[in-house]
Design an enzyme around this catalytic site. Structure first.
Site, PDB file in Angstrom:
ATOM      1  CB  SER A  53     -31.769  19.827 -75.167  1.00 45.44           C
ATOM      2  OG  SER A  53     -32.811  20.048 -76.059  1.00 45.44           O
ATOM      3  CE  LYS A  56     -35.700  21.334 -73.743  1.00 46.66           C
ATOM      4  NZ  LYS A  56     -34.930  21.221 -74.863  1.00 46.66           N
ATOM      5  CB  SER A 113     -35.515  16.721 -73.988  1.00 51.44           C
ATOM      6  OG  SER A 113     -34.425  17.867 -74.121  1.00 51.44           O
TER       7      SER A 113
END
Length: 355
Positions: A53, A56, A113
């Protein structure tokens, strides 16, 4: 006498950086001075790794870039597609046809997230997630992230989605320098989504002195990842840790390396800069944990796993519980309204006292 003190100071900093080297298994990490890009410490910083993640951060970077260019606006209304609604955890639980603003999507991506929110942003910016990921890679290479490839906006497992800790540090550095008007979103400890206060999952932001936030990440292939930024006594640092074997381990590693970074003094000695670091030979990313679909073909012998004992003085405040590795991570958490100090945006909050 001055030379003796200087020598002792240097040895102390070297010892602080070395502590984590003997206490943990394989990982990759880098600490840079955010004022100039100087590399204060690195461990396999150009080794290829799965970003999870941390991806992101690039999704949010692309949103900031579009905001700055006037292509989109914080209060634009986004509509959730079927594809976005079908994203696995972590997520907000958005349903097809539901609406949210660009600002909500950014905050959900940073603090929770949320995969579904990240895909909504990606589709708004690139029409499709696939097209957006192509744009992500092009932007990454233009920033100097030469060993990075993106295949999705979330960081969900993809064998071709790779990066390095050096590249991720460049991304964090560029986000800080290029978007000062939006950088404060990374420090959000929670945000208000349709009347519900949703707390951030980033324990570094909540617990490290002077923390400015950034991003967590986890997949079985990557291990537990973290990008952190902090300031103390006029010094600003950015750190990346990838490959922790537990959530607590990544926070301990980051805090130890940040402590050493703040104690570090060049005293006129030349240091490497992140822009001029060699970037060749990234290699193949390791599969870090014995879980997920890649565990069978990438399993590590038990002898290669090193149990860690090092602890940081602030980690006792981190109350992270890790479920059994073969179980899916549960992201639905009970939330309750607490008193907050309003930050620059009315939708996100920071605690009254810095911790």
């Amino acid at each position: 006498m001055t030379k003796v003190k200087l020598t002792l100071l240097i040895l102390n900093v070297v010892w602080l950086f070395a502590v984590s080297e003997v206490s943990y298994g394989r990982y990759t990490a880098i600490i840079i001075d955010a004022n100039n890009g100087d590399v204060l410490h690195e461990v396999e910083a150009t080794q290829s790794w799965y970003p999870a993640s941390l991806t992101k951060l690039m999704t949010v970077y692309m949103a900031f870039d579009a905001l700055k260019a006037g292509q989109i606006h914080l209060h634009d209304t986004l509509t959730v597609s079927t594809h976005a609604s079908q994203q696995p955890n972590s997520k907000l639980g958005l349903r097809r046809g539901e609406h949210l603003t660009v600002e909500d999507a950014i905050l959900a991506t940073i603090t929770r997230s949320a995969n579904d929110a990240a895909v909504v942003l990606a589709e708004y910016l690139g029409d499709t997630e696939d097209r957006f990921s192509v744009n992500m890679t092009a932007k990454a290479h233009s920033l100097g992230m030469y060993n990075t490839q993106f295949k999705n906006a979330t960081g969900l497992p993809n064998n071709w989605q790779v990066t390095t800790s050096r590249d991720m540090a460049i991304l964090a550095w560029k986000a800080q320098r290029n978007f000062p008007e939006y950088y404060h979103y990374f420090s959000a400890h929670s945000f208000n989504y349709k009347g519900t206060i949703l707390r951030s999952i980033n324990k570094f932001t909540a617990n490290y002195p002077g923390a400015e936030g950034m991003k967590t990440g986890f997949t079985c292939g990557s291990g537990f990842n973290l990008i952190g930024a902090a300031h103390q006594n006029g010094k600003h640092l950015i750190g990346v840790v990838m490959g922790g074997t537990s959530s607590n381990e990544r926070y301990q590693l980051m805090m130890q390396k940040m402590d050493a970074g703040f104690a570090y003094q060049t005293n006129g000695y030349p240091v490497r800069n992140i822009i001029t670091m060699p970037t060749k030979s990234a290699g193949t990313p390791p599969y870090q944990l014995d879980c997920g679909n890649g565990a069978v073909t990438h399993a590590k012998p038990a002898s290669s796993r090193v149990k860690h004992n090092a602890k940081h003085k602030n980690t006792s405040r981190i109350k992270t519980k890790i479920k059994a590795r073969n179980k899916k991570k549960i992201t639905a958490t009970k939330t309750k309204t607490i008193s907050h100090k309003t930050a620059k945006s009315k939708n996100f909050h920071k605690p009254l006292a810095s911790r």
